[in-house]
Design a protein around this motif. Sequence first.
Motif, PDB file in Angstrom:
ATOM      1  N   LEU A 165      90.808  49.766  16.202  1.00  0.00           N
ATOM      2  CA  LEU A 165      90.572  50.762  17.430  1.00  0.00           C
ATOM      3  C   LEU A 165      89.966  50.218  18.497  1.00  0.00           C
ATOM      4  N   GLU A 166      90.074  50.230  20.047  1.00  0.00           N
ATOM      5  CA  GLU A 166      88.841  49.671  20.736  1.00  0.00           C
ATOM      6  C   GLU A 166      88.819  50.742  21.795  1.00  0.00           C
ATOM      7  N   ASP A 167      88.159  50.970  22.455  1.00  0.00           N
ATOM      8  CA  ASP A 167      87.540  52.479  23.166  1.00  0.00           C
ATOM      9  C   ASP A 167      87.463  53.562  22.942  1.00  0.00           C
ATOM     10  N   ALA A 168      88.534  53.292  22.185  1.00  0.00           N
ATOM     11  CA  ALA A 168      89.100  54.623  21.120  1.00  0.00           C
ATOM     12  C   ALA A 168      90.654  54.828  21.321  1.00  0.00           C
ATOM     13  N   ARG A 169      91.516  53.858  21.679  1.00  0.00           N
ATOM     14  CA  ARG A 169      92.661  53.593  21.906  1.00  0.00           C
ATOM     15  C   ARG A 169      92.742  53.005  21.030  1.00  0.00           C
TER      16      ARG A 169
END
Length: 404
Positions: free
Chosen positions: A133-137
Amino acid sequence: MSHVVIVGAGPAGASLAYLLSDRGVEVTLLERQHDFSREFRGEILMPSGIEAFKEMGLATQLESVPGHSQESVEVYMNGRHLFTQSLELGGSARGPRFLAVSQPALLEMLVSESAKSPSFRLRRGASMTKLVLEDARVLGVRARVDGGDETIWADLVIGADGRSSAVRRHLGLGAQRTSPPMDIVWCKVPCPEGWTGVHAYVGRGHLLVAYRTWDGSLQLGWVVLKGTFGELRSRGIEEWVEEMANHVSSDFAQHLRAHRDDVHKPFLLSTTSDHVEPWSNPGVMVIGDAAHTMSPVGGQGINIALRDAIVAANHLVPLLSGSAPDADELDAAMKTIEAERMREVRPIQAQQARPPKVLLSRSWWGEPVRRVAGALLRMPTVRRRAGGIASTFLHGVTDVRLMV
């Protein structure tokens, strides 16, 4: 080129991998096992599932998969024959046809067809360990492949890894139960000579379904409400067979007892029916049993999974055909897929939940209600009127067509 990682090479994952890669989308399919040579449940293709293969352009390939067609259903109550119903409707293009297939061979066929595309890559012996995940994505997965750890980046991750889905678990998706939990004993015994069609034995809180399967043996599925037969796991095979024999016709009971030492690959499956809400988070979604675990009632699991894949492909292919899909459009498409599929999943799960409440009930009213239902179902006119309900299981609720 867009890249999709699909976790799980069951019917939903393998068929979606084929549909995407065949249309030029880069697909990596992760399969936990090194091969498909294991026991499967739910190997019955309904007309809706057979039609799904036609939509995918794989009707000819399906004919090469070992299978056995079921042409009738015989129903027994408390050991006595109620009726026999043909599954072939003369002259009807949509006439029911049940096909018991080898799911290992079916999955091998799907991945072999996918492998004809340079866009497809199958990683056997690969287990997802976490979502990246990165920034909730979600941007990919961490996977253990043959003892080593890898990061596999993706524009989209799809969890098609079944009722015990790791993707579903890592997302923390909440599930809504839709039917009572059940215990199911699955096993195979030698098939009696002259056995035709599917036999269903109902009565006294038990349901046993038996049909000749693709390998010539008799597949048994014995269903009881959880807790009604003590602790099944602690009981030996002989007790399982004897209890089954107590609830079938006398001739079949004799066959079961004569072959108690020939029971093949027995196992106990504890199951329930549920669906998650929602199916997706940014960059990731679940389909098939990972999104909606289907009850064994009506044999819907594999058929619904195939139809999930077709609908998902309809919405995803246009967005993934380019080099950089728009994230917002992709997330919106996943919500549309869920909404479209739940229009079928929800009513089918509701119908699946009703029979066990009556057929398996041990309440005081259970046996009288079953007797009345049995008397009514002896009448062809009543069975014809009930055909509308059966049509839901046979053909599905919505019209699923491949549009891409």
